[in-house]
Design a protein around this motif. Structure first.
Motif, PDB file in Angstrom:
ATOM      1  N   SER A  51       3.039   4.608  -6.007  1.00 54.45           N
ATOM      2  CA  SER A  51       3.905   3.699  -6.753  1.00 54.45           C
ATOM      3  C   SER A  51       4.629   2.780  -5.781  1.00 54.45           C
ATOM      4  O   SER A  51       5.423   3.246  -4.949  1.00 54.45           O
ATOM      5  N   PHE A  52       4.339   1.501  -5.862  1.00 55.26           N
ATOM      6  CA  PHE A  52       5.002   0.506  -5.024  1.00 55.26           C
ATOM      7  C   PHE A  52       6.271   0.074  -5.755  1.00 55.26           C
ATOM      8  O   PHE A  52       6.240  -0.738  -6.675  1.00 55.26           O
ATOM      9  N   ASP A  53       7.421   0.683  -5.359  1.00 52.77           N
ATOM     10  CA  ASP A  53       8.676   0.436  -6.052  1.00 52.77           C
ATOM     11  C   ASP A  53       9.781   0.133  -5.046  1.00 52.77           C
ATOM     12  O   ASP A  53       9.510  -0.114  -3.870  1.00 52.77           O
ATOM     13  N   TRP A  54      11.037   0.163  -5.511  1.00 53.38           N
ATOM     14  CA  TRP A  54      12.149  -0.229  -4.638  1.00 53.38           C
ATOM     15  C   TRP A  54      12.269   0.666  -3.417  1.00 53.38           C
ATOM     16  O   TRP A  54      12.693   0.227  -2.340  1.00 53.38           O
ATOM     17  N   GLN A  55      11.871   1.958  -3.548  1.00 58.74           N
ATOM     18  CA  GLN A  55      11.939   2.843  -2.397  1.00 58.74           C
ATOM     19  C   GLN A  55      10.947   2.428  -1.312  1.00 58.74           C
ATOM     20  O   GLN A  55      11.150   2.711  -0.128  1.00 58.74           O
ATOM     21  N   SER A  56       9.861   1.778  -1.724  1.00 57.20           N
ATOM     22  CA  SER A  56       8.846   1.337  -0.767  1.00 57.20           C
ATOM     23  C   SER A  56       9.402   0.330   0.222  1.00 57.20           C
ATOM     24  O   SER A  56       8.869   0.164   1.322  1.00 57.20           O
ATOM     25  N   GLY A  62      -1.083   2.538  -7.053  1.00 57.88           N
ATOM     26  CA  GLY A  62      -1.359   3.031  -8.389  1.00 57.88           C
ATOM     27  C   GLY A  62      -0.648   2.186  -9.428  1.00 57.88           C
ATOM     28  O   GLY A  62      -1.240   1.746 -10.422  1.00 57.88           O
ATOM     29  N   GLN A  63       0.634   1.945  -9.186  1.00 60.97           N
ATOM     30  CA  GLN A  63       1.430   1.051 -10.012  1.00 60.97           C
ATOM     31  C   GLN A  63       2.285   0.167  -9.114  1.00 60.97           C
ATOM     32  O   GLN A  63       2.718   0.600  -8.039  1.00 60.97           O
ATOM     33  N   THR A  64       2.527  -1.053  -9.540  1.00 57.75           N
ATOM     34  CA  THR A  64       3.357  -1.992  -8.790  1.00 57.75           C
ATOM     35  C   THR A  64       4.584  -2.341  -9.611  1.00 57.75           C
ATOM     36  O   THR A  64       4.477  -2.938 -10.680  1.00 57.75           O
ATOM     37  N   LEU A  65       5.764  -1.953  -9.102  1.00 56.59           N
ATOM     38  CA  LEU A  65       7.020  -2.153  -9.816  1.00 56.59           C
ATOM     39  C   LEU A  65       7.958  -3.080  -9.064  1.00 56.59           C
ATOM     40  O   LEU A  65       9.121  -3.219  -9.435  1.00 56.59           O
ATOM     41  N   VAL A  66       7.447  -3.713  -8.008  1.00 58.65           N
ATOM     42  CA  VAL A  66       8.238  -4.633  -7.194  1.00 58.65           C
ATOM     43  C   VAL A  66       7.805  -6.058  -7.511  1.00 58.65           C
ATOM     44  O   VAL A  66       6.607  -6.346  -7.610  1.00 58.65           O
ATOM     45  N   GLY A  67       8.760  -6.943  -7.653  1.00 61.97           N
ATOM     46  CA  GLY A  67       8.466  -8.335  -7.962  1.00 61.97           C
ATOM     47  C   GLY A  67       7.817  -9.074  -6.806  1.00 61.97           C
ATOM     48  O   GLY A  67       7.890  -8.653  -5.647  1.00 61.97           O
ATOM     49  N   ARG A  68       7.199 -10.204  -7.131  1.00 62.81           N
ATOM     50  CA  ARG A  68       6.504 -11.003  -6.125  1.00 62.81           C
ATOM     51  C   ARG A  68       7.450 -11.450  -5.012  1.00 62.81           C
ATOM     52  O   ARG A  68       7.094 -11.439  -3.829  1.00 62.81           O
ATOM     53  N   ARG A  69       8.658 -11.847  -5.373  1.00 60.94           N
ATOM     54  CA  ARG A  69       9.611 -12.330  -4.366  1.00 60.94           C
ATOM     55  C   ARG A  69       9.958 -11.241  -3.365  1.00 60.94           C
ATOM     56  O   ARG A  69       9.986 -11.477  -2.151  1.00 60.94           O
ATOM     57  N   GLU A  70      10.243 -10.030  -3.861  1.00 59.99           N
ATOM     58  CA  GLU A  70      10.581  -8.925  -2.967  1.00 59.99           C
ATOM     59  C   GLU A  70       9.409  -8.573  -2.061  1.00 59.99           C
ATOM     60  O   GLU A  70       9.584  -8.273  -0.872  1.00 59.99           O
ATOM     61  N   MET A  86       7.019 -10.592  -1.045  1.00 65.53           N
ATOM     62  CA  MET A  86       6.856 -11.642  -0.049  1.00 65.53           C
ATOM     63  C   MET A  86       7.918 -11.539   1.038  1.00 65.53           C
ATOM     64  O   MET A  86       7.649 -11.802   2.217  1.00 65.53           O
ATOM     65  N   THR A  87       9.121 -11.118   0.655  1.00 65.17           N
ATOM     66  CA  THR A  87      10.188 -10.928   1.643  1.00 65.17           C
ATOM     67  C   THR A  87       9.793  -9.860   2.654  1.00 65.17           C
ATOM     68  O   THR A  87      10.116  -9.953   3.846  1.00 65.17           O
ATOM     69  N   LEU A  88       9.085  -8.855   2.181  1.00 63.85           N
ATOM     70  CA  LEU A  88       8.614  -7.784   3.059  1.00 63.85           C
ATOM     71  C   LEU A  88       7.514  -8.267   3.993  1.00 63.85           C
ATOM     72  O   LEU A  88       7.259  -7.644   5.025  1.00 63.85           O
ATOM     73  N   GLY A  89       6.873  -9.371   3.619  1.00 65.84           N
ATOM     74  CA  GLY A  89       5.795  -9.903   4.447  1.00 65.84           C
ATOM     75  C   GLY A  89       4.420  -9.727   3.847  1.00 65.84           C
ATOM     76  O   GLY A  89       3.416 -10.114   4.450  1.00 65.84           O
ATOM     77  N   LEU A  90       4.344  -9.143   2.655  1.00 65.02           N
ATOM     78  CA  LEU A  90       3.058  -8.901   2.007  1.00 65.02           C
ATOM     79  C   LEU A  90       2.496 -10.192   1.427  1.00 65.02           C
ATOM     80  O   LEU A  90       3.220 -10.982   0.826  1.00 65.02           O
ATOM     81  N   SER A  91       1.205 -10.370   1.577  1.00 65.28           N
ATOM     82  CA  SER A  91       0.541 -11.555   1.043  1.00 65.28           C
ATOM     83  C   SER A  91      -0.015 -11.328  -0.355  1.00 65.28           C
ATOM     84  O   SER A  91      -0.431 -12.295  -1.014  1.00 65.28           O
ATOM     85  N   GLY A  92      -0.017 -10.091  -0.809  1.00 62.87           N
ATOM     86  CA  GLY A  92      -0.505  -9.818  -2.153  1.00 62.87           C
ATOM     87  C   GLY A  92      -0.268  -8.374  -2.541  1.00 62.87           C
ATOM     88  O   GLY A  92      -0.239  -7.483  -1.686  1.00 62.87           O
ATOM     89  N   THR A  93      -0.039  -8.131  -3.829  1.00 64.19           N
ATOM     90  CA  THR A  93       0.133  -6.769  -4.345  1.00 64.19           C
ATOM     91  C   THR A  93      -0.790  -6.592  -5.537  1.00 64.19           C
ATOM     92  O   THR A  93      -0.887  -7.465  -6.403  1.00 64.19           O
ATOM     93  N   TYR A  94      -1.457  -5.440  -5.589  1.00 66.36           N
ATOM     94  CA  TYR A  94      -2.458  -5.192  -6.628  1.00 66.36           C
ATOM     95  C   TYR A  94      -2.282  -3.782  -7.177  1.00 66.36           C
ATOM     96  O   TYR A  94      -2.221  -2.808  -6.411  1.00 66.36           O
ATOM     97  N   ALA A  95      -2.192  -3.671  -8.481  1.00 63.61           N
ATOM     98  CA  ALA A  95      -2.002  -2.378  -9.139  1.00 63.61           C
ATOM     99  C   ALA A  95      -3.317  -1.862  -9.698  1.00 63.61           C
ATOM    100  O   ALA A  95      -4.116  -2.630 -10.248  1.00 63.61           O
ATOM    101  N   VAL A  96      -3.537  -0.567  -9.567  1.00 65.55           N
ATOM    102  CA  VAL A  96      -4.689   0.068 -10.199  1.00 65.55           C
ATOM    103  C   VAL A  96      -4.485   0.120 -11.707  1.00 65.55           C
ATOM    104  O   VAL A  96      -5.410  -0.100 -12.485  1.00 65.55           O
ATOM    105  N   ALA A  97      -3.249   0.383 -12.121  1.00 67.45           N
ATOM    106  CA  ALA A  97      -2.955   0.558 -13.548  1.00 67.45           C
ATOM    107  C   ALA A  97      -1.761  -0.284 -13.950  1.00 67.45           C
ATOM    108  O   ALA A  97      -0.736  -0.286 -13.264  1.00 67.45           O
ATOM    109  N   THR A  98      -1.884  -0.982 -15.090  1.00 63.48           N
ATOM    110  CA  THR A  98      -0.786  -1.807 -15.590  1.00 63.48           C
ATOM    111  C   THR A  98      -0.413  -1.456 -17.030  1.00 63.48           C
ATOM    112  O   THR A  98       0.518  -2.046 -17.580  1.00 63.48           O
ATOM    113  N   SER A  99      -1.119  -0.522 -17.634  1.00 68.23           N
ATOM    114  CA  SER A  99      -0.809  -0.092 -18.999  1.00 68.23           C
ATOM    115  C   SER A  99      -0.884   1.420 -19.062  1.00 68.23           C
ATOM    116  O   SER A  99      -1.400   2.072 -18.143  1.00 68.23           O
TER     117      SER A  99
END
Length: 388
Positions: free
Chosen positions: A305-310, A335-343, A345-358
């Motif tokens: 889970s890519f979230d605020w703790q990440s 597995g899941q992405t719970l962090v916004g695009r802005r956050e 990008m601030t970390l330096g990531l060029s893209g985030t992709y979730a396995v599951a969105t529903s």
């Protein structure tokens, strides 16, 4: 194209090794021409030794048997590495105090003990190591490391090794052996490797934040906080506080960053003279991650889970930071992405992709974590790998 695949474990479903292999398998379906380097990672929690052992070919493993959180025997290990500056022994606290060692009905931080972690430290000392690194994370305990101290001879097991709640009953002399144990560890550089910066007590401490994850009710979490408060009081009676040379104020070890890690194991290691480092930073340094990225075109990391703790010292943050410093594009598949695009990008990531969105996709991912992660990696590769 050279792609470094460097994920953390997907907690509850895949080890870091399994996740790396699944991502690689999926990537190859779309981009078989790419050169892939698999580098599973850890932040100090479960899998810490597996990751280091796989990345350090000269490491030697010392097999030991220790107590689990309820006193049952479990297999564990100490990883020993020779270096230019001496011998380092790596210990993974989750091998003896991990939440995964208990069934759901056994999880009770009032009773679980870190005695087995003390046994692991004893084993590490026998290797002649001049540096001992203890990976912290994934624990089932909330005893402030009192069980660890008991196993090393700081006090009676009846006082210190019955779990976190019993610490509220400590007598003033319960830690009478602390000075002697500190002397034993004085020649050793003791390092606590953790992603958690929480203090021992308070609203951000071990009991308030992490005890509920280990089976504590709100009432029990509050009682554990009081018991750890008594424990700290006894420590302060036993061990004179040092003074900060800049402020002139006493140094409170219970307030140090990471003192609350692994249910307070960090605090016990501070009492033995330890210092804290970032868990993922320690791993990245040990495996030569920065040098590896010098020859890479892309790094792919991931976690359950890519979230605020990440964003606060986890594997994804550590990888993204080094990638940014080396000008290497980095992406995360989670597995899941719970962090916004802005956050992100601030970390330096060029893209985030979730396995599951529903919810349906989450259920499918839990049923087939390898297959769904590989399928997602295959689709991501189509975006990032030049097609011939």
């Amino acid at each position: 194209m050279h792609v470094v695949i460097a994920p953390d474990c997907f907690t509850g479903t895949l080890t870091a090794q399994q996740a790396a292999q699944a991502i690689a398998d999926g990537w190859r379906r779309t981009a078989p021409q790419d050169l892939l380097t698999l580098l599973p990672l850890s932040d100090g929690g479960p899998g810490f030794l597996d990751v280091l052992g796989g990345a350090l070919p000269d490491a030697q493993t010392l097999a030991v048997t220790v107590a689990d959180p309820l006193g049952r025997e479990v297999p564990a290990a100490v990883l020993v590495v020779e270096g230019d500056s001496g011998r380092t022994a790596y210990v993974e606290s989750a091998q003896s105090a991990g939440l995964h060692l208990l069934d759901a009905g056994e999880r009770d931080p009032a009773l679980t003990s870190t005695w087995g972690v003390g046994q692991l430290l004893e084993a590490a000392l026998t290797t002649g190591a001049t540096r001992i690194v203890v990976g912290l994370g994934g624990s089932s305990t909330n005893d402030g490391g009192a069980g660890l101290l008991a196993a090393l001879g700081v006090g009676r097991p009846a006082d210190l090794a019955r779990g976190g709640l019993s610490l509220g009953e400590l007598g003033d002399d319960a830690l009478s052996g602390l000075d002697a144990v500190r002397e034993r560890f004085a020649p050793v550089e003791l390092v606590l490797a953790s992603d958690v910066e929480s203090p021992l007590l308070g609203l951000q401490g071990a009991s308030a934040v992490f005890a509920p994850q280990k089976g504590a009710s709100p009432e029990l979490a509050q009682a554990l906080e009081g018991a750890l408060g008594r424990y700290v009081e006894v420590v302060r009676r036993t061990l004179p506080e040092t003074t900060d040379l800049l402020t002139g104020k006493p140094v409170r070890l219970d307030k140090q960053p990471g003192a609350g890690a692994a249910g307070g194991l960090g605090y016990a290691l501070y009492l033995l003279g330890g210092r804290r480092v970032s868990g993922v930073g320690e791993v990245l340094s040990a495996v030569g991650f920065r040098d590896l990225l010098a020859a890479a075109d892309l790094v792919v990391t991931g976690e359950g889970s890519f979230d605020w703790q990440s964003l606060q010292g986890k594997v994804v943050a550590g990888v993204a930071t080094v990638a940014l410093e080396t000008a290497t594009p980095s992406i995360v598949i989670a597995g899941q992405t719970l962090v916004g695009r802005r956050e992100a990008m601030t970390l330096g990531l060029s893209g985030t992709y979730a396995v599951a969105t529903s919810r349906e996709q989450v259920e499918a991912a839990m049923a087939d974590p390898v297959g769904t992660l590989a399928a997602r990696a295959a689709r991501v590769a189509a975006t990032w790998s030049p097609q011939r």
